[in-house]
Every structure is written in structure tokens, then in C-alpha cells.
Motif scaffolding. Structure first.
Motif, PDB file in Angstrom:
ATOM      1  N   LEU A 124      66.161  14.260  58.879  1.00 45.96           N
ATOM      2  CA  LEU A 124      65.850  15.255  57.771  1.00 45.96           C
ATOM      3  C   LEU A 124      67.285  15.192  56.849  1.00 45.96           C
ATOM      4  O   LEU A 124      68.194  15.281  57.341  1.00 45.96           O
ATOM      5  CB  LEU A 124      65.748  16.599  58.469  1.00 45.96           C
ATOM      6  CG  LEU A 124      64.544  16.893  59.074  1.00 45.96           C
ATOM      7  CD1 LEU A 124      64.714  18.123  59.931  1.00 45.96           C
ATOM      8  CD2 LEU A 124      63.178  16.845  58.301  1.00 45.96           C
ATOM      9  N   SER A 126      69.017  16.817  52.802  1.00 46.00           N
ATOM     10  CA  SER A 126      68.906  17.806  51.902  1.00 46.00           C
ATOM     11  C   SER A 126      70.013  17.807  50.994  1.00 46.00           C
ATOM     12  O   SER A 126      71.196  17.148  51.250  1.00 46.00           O
ATOM     13  CB  SER A 126      68.868  19.129  52.620  1.00 46.00           C
ATOM     14  OG  SER A 126      69.961  19.534  53.168  1.00 46.00           O
ATOM     15  N   THR A 128      71.577  20.750  48.453  1.00 44.30           N
ATOM     16  CA  THR A 128      71.392  22.070  48.379  1.00 44.30           C
ATOM     17  C   THR A 128      72.393  22.813  47.469  1.00 44.30           C
ATOM     18  O   THR A 128      73.629  22.380  47.688  1.00 44.30           O
ATOM     19  CB  THR A 128      71.155  22.781  49.649  1.00 44.30           C
ATOM     20  OG1 THR A 128      72.568  22.588  50.533  1.00 44.30           O
ATOM     21  CG2 THR A 128      70.133  22.537  50.513  1.00 44.30           C
ATOM     22  N   ALA A 147      64.702  18.804  49.945  1.00 42.69           N
ATOM     23  CA  ALA A 147      64.728  18.085  51.357  1.00 42.69           C
ATOM     24  C   ALA A 147      64.167  16.744  51.288  1.00 42.69           C
ATOM     25  O   ALA A 147      62.946  16.614  50.607  1.00 42.69           O
ATOM     26  CB  ALA A 147      64.123  19.208  52.134  1.00 42.69           C
ATOM     27  N   SER A 149      62.238  13.957  54.313  1.00 45.51           N
ATOM     28  CA  SER A 149      61.823  13.812  55.633  1.00 45.51           C
ATOM     29  C   SER A 149      61.816  12.125  55.770  1.00 45.51           C
ATOM     30  O   SER A 149      60.894  11.693  55.117  1.00 45.51           O
ATOM     31  CB  SER A 149      60.713  14.296  56.103  1.00 45.51           C
ATOM     32  OG  SER A 149      60.258  13.963  57.369  1.00 45.51           O
ATOM     33  N   TRP A 174      61.266  20.692  49.925  1.00 47.44           N
ATOM     34  CA  TRP A 174      62.150  21.894  49.748  1.00 47.44           C
ATOM     35  C   TRP A 174      62.696  22.520  51.063  1.00 47.44           C
ATOM     36  O   TRP A 174      62.036  22.412  52.059  1.00 47.44           O
ATOM     37  CB  TRP A 174      61.770  22.967  48.795  1.00 47.44           C
ATOM     38  CG  TRP A 174      60.609  23.470  49.032  1.00 47.44           C
ATOM     39  CD1 TRP A 174      59.247  23.388  48.927  1.00 47.44           C
ATOM     40  CD2 TRP A 174      60.585  24.945  49.957  1.00 47.44           C
ATOM     41  NE1 TRP A 174      58.206  24.144  49.501  1.00 47.44           N
ATOM     42  CE2 TRP A 174      59.042  25.211  50.033  1.00 47.44           C
ATOM     43  CE3 TRP A 174      61.391  25.697  50.449  1.00 47.44           C
ATOM     44  CZ2 TRP A 174      58.718  26.332  50.688  1.00 47.44           C
ATOM     45  CZ3 TRP A 174      60.775  26.914  51.157  1.00 47.44           C
ATOM     46  CH2 TRP A 174      59.635  27.154  51.333  1.00 47.44           C
ATOM     47  N   THR A 175      63.845  23.227  51.009  1.00 42.21           N
ATOM     48  CA  THR A 175      64.577  23.901  51.921  1.00 42.21           C
ATOM     49  C   THR A 175      65.281  25.017  51.710  1.00 42.21           C
ATOM     50  O   THR A 175      65.690  25.243  50.607  1.00 42.21           O
ATOM     51  CB  THR A 175      65.680  22.705  52.983  1.00 42.21           C
ATOM     52  OG1 THR A 175      66.094  23.428  54.021  1.00 42.21           O
ATOM     53  CG2 THR A 175      66.477  22.285  51.948  1.00 42.21           C
ATOM     54  N   TYR A 197      62.426  23.639  56.439  1.00 41.48           N
ATOM     55  CA  TYR A 197      61.958  22.732  55.431  1.00 41.48           C
ATOM     56  C   TYR A 197      60.663  22.710  55.277  1.00 41.48           C
ATOM     57  O   TYR A 197      59.619  22.707  56.492  1.00 41.48           O
ATOM     58  CB  TYR A 197      62.501  21.358  56.161  1.00 41.48           C
ATOM     59  CG  TYR A 197      63.827  21.116  56.397  1.00 41.48           C
ATOM     60  CD1 TYR A 197      64.695  20.072  55.611  1.00 41.48           C
ATOM     61  CD2 TYR A 197      64.385  21.506  57.832  1.00 41.48           C
ATOM     62  CE1 TYR A 197      66.169  19.977  55.807  1.00 41.48           C
ATOM     63  CE2 TYR A 197      65.782  21.372  57.758  1.00 41.48           C
ATOM     64  CZ  TYR A 197      66.462  20.592  56.807  1.00 41.48           C
ATOM     65  OH  TYR A 197      68.029  20.331  57.371  1.00 41.48           O
TER      66      TYR A 197
END
Length: 241
Positions: A124, A126, A128, A147, A149, A174-175, A197
Motif C-alpha cells: 500500500l 500513499s 498525502t 493511495a 494498491s 484515496w486515503t 484506504y
């Protein structure tokens, strides 16, 4: 009477001479020590690098009742880097990039007719933005952004891999999250963090035999403990000028 007049004249003369005498002695000077300047004990502004460990938990969604079997909790470990700016003066604004490697996870859905879908989610990531409130060594914050994966997927029929196509990009999403970070020593901080997530919903386009089973949702929850090394940190020493 003459004596009284003489005494009054002498007293008047002494009174007139007193200011001049005081001037000759000079005025008494007073020195007041200026207030000491105290340097900030903690400064969150700057660049940082760090690492984290924790656990990941997948959502419990399925294909219209076809159960997705997975290992609900997985270990994770990863790295992060970021940049913070402290302002106003108790607020911190920043950005952070993060990647977590996940333990083995074969999410599997078995369909009638011998079709099996497997997704091994390997990591994972991200990027941010975050904003937080600080009270010196402590910082409480919220964050959110893009985000990623890292999925390794396949569909088999009777144990043989076959081509497939999914509607929906469940690698990008998105997260959002929140956490608490605390400075434990000059340049060093520790943190605890929760992140959610969401990678949207996906459904099979091919093979067509799987299309009637509808879509499934891709989501993860993570809990992390981390440590950061911070550059440009103001050492907690009281400076006096």
C-alpha cells in the motif's frame, strides 16, 4: 529682629544653592536587566525520514454473496518521508509519502463452474497532505490524499490461468487518516496512526460467465507505529541574550 532676618536670608541662600549642589553630584542611574529571550523548545518545521510497522485489515465485501476468503489481519512494514511547516504558531501543515509492504494475502473468490479469482495485495502506498495542532512536543493531525494498491491478480479455470478483464481500476484510490506524533529526543519523534484506504468497486467484464456476479469493493484499514528522524530540529536548549 536683625537675627531673625539674618537667619531667613541664610536659609534662602541654602535653598537656592541646593539644585546646583545636586547637579554637581550627578543623577543616580538605574539599570534594568532586559527580559531573557527563550528559544522555542520544539520546532516541527523541516524534512524527515522514518519507518513503521503495524497491521492491515481488508474490508468484508464480496461478489453478490460469493464469499471472498482472505487472511483478515496481515503484518505490514514500510518507510515514509515528509516535509512539515509550523505556523501561527501552534499549527503544522505538511505533506508525506509512504509505502508499506504487506504480508502474504491471497484474497480468493470461488465461482460456480470452476472459476477462481485470486488477488495477492503486496503493498500500500500513499501521497498525502496533513494538518495538525501542536502543543510543544506533541502533534495531533489528520491527513488525506492519493493511495496506491500493489496487486498481483489472476483468474484460473480448473487450475489453469486464463485472461480476464476487470471494470474499475482498483490499484488507484484515496486515503484518509489521523494520528499522534511525539518528540522524544532532539531530532527524533514517534507516532501512532490509523489510515483508511478505498480503491473503489470492480466487476468482471471478461470472462463473461463472471459478469452476472456483480462487483466487489476494495478497501483496507491499517494501524501503524512509526519513528521519524527530523532535520532542522531546534534543540531544546534555553538561549538567553
Amino acid at each position: 529682629m536683625k537675627k531673625i532676618l539674618a537667619a531667613l536670608v541664610a536659609f534662602a541662600a541654602l535653598t537656592a544653592a541646593a539644585p546646583a549642589l545636586g547637579a554637581d553630584l550627578g543623577g543616580r542611574s538605574y539599570y534594568k536587566t532586559p527580559p531573557a529571550y527563550v528559544a522555542p523548545l520544539y520546532n516541527w518545521t523541516g524534512f524527515y525520514l522514518g519507518g513503521h510497522i503495524g497491521g492491515a485489515f481488508s474490508g468484508s465485501n464480496d461478489f453478490n454473496g460469493t464469499v471472498l476468503s482472505d487472511s483478515r489481519a496481515r503484518l505490514l512494514g514500510g518507510i515514509q518521508a515528509g516535509l512539515d511547516w509550523q505556523f501561527a504558531p501552534n499549527w503544522v501543515l505538511g505533506t508525506e509519502g509512504q509505502y508499506s509492504w504487506l504480508g502474504k494475502n491471497n484474497l480468493t473468490a470461488t465461482f460456480p463452474g470452476g472459476y477462481v479469482y485470486t488477488n495477492d495485495q503486496r503493498g500500500l502506498g500513499s501521497i498525502t497532505a496533513r494538518i495538525g495542532y501542536t502543543w510543544g512536543p506533541g502533534l495531533i493531525y489528520v491527513k488525506g490524499g492519493w493511495a496506491y494498491s500493489d496487486n498481483s491478480e489472476r483468474v484460473t479455470l480448473g487450475g489453469v490461468p486464463i485472461p480476464f478483464l476487470l471494470d474499475g481500476n482498483h490499484s488507484n484510490g484515496w486515503t484518509v487518516g489521523a494520528g499522534l506524533e511525539y518528540m522524544v529526543a532532539p531530532n527524533w519523534s514517534v507516532k501512532g496512526e490509523y489510515m483508511y484506504y478505498d480503491f473503489g468497486s470492480s466487476r468482471f467484464v471478461n470472462p463473461v460467465a463472471l459478469a452476472p456476479f456483480g462487483s466487489f469493493h476494495n478497501e483496507d484499514h491499517t494501524l501503524k507505529l512509526g519513528v521519524n528522524y527530523r532535520f532542522n530540529f531546534a534543540s531544546p536548549v534555553v538561549a538567553r541574550y
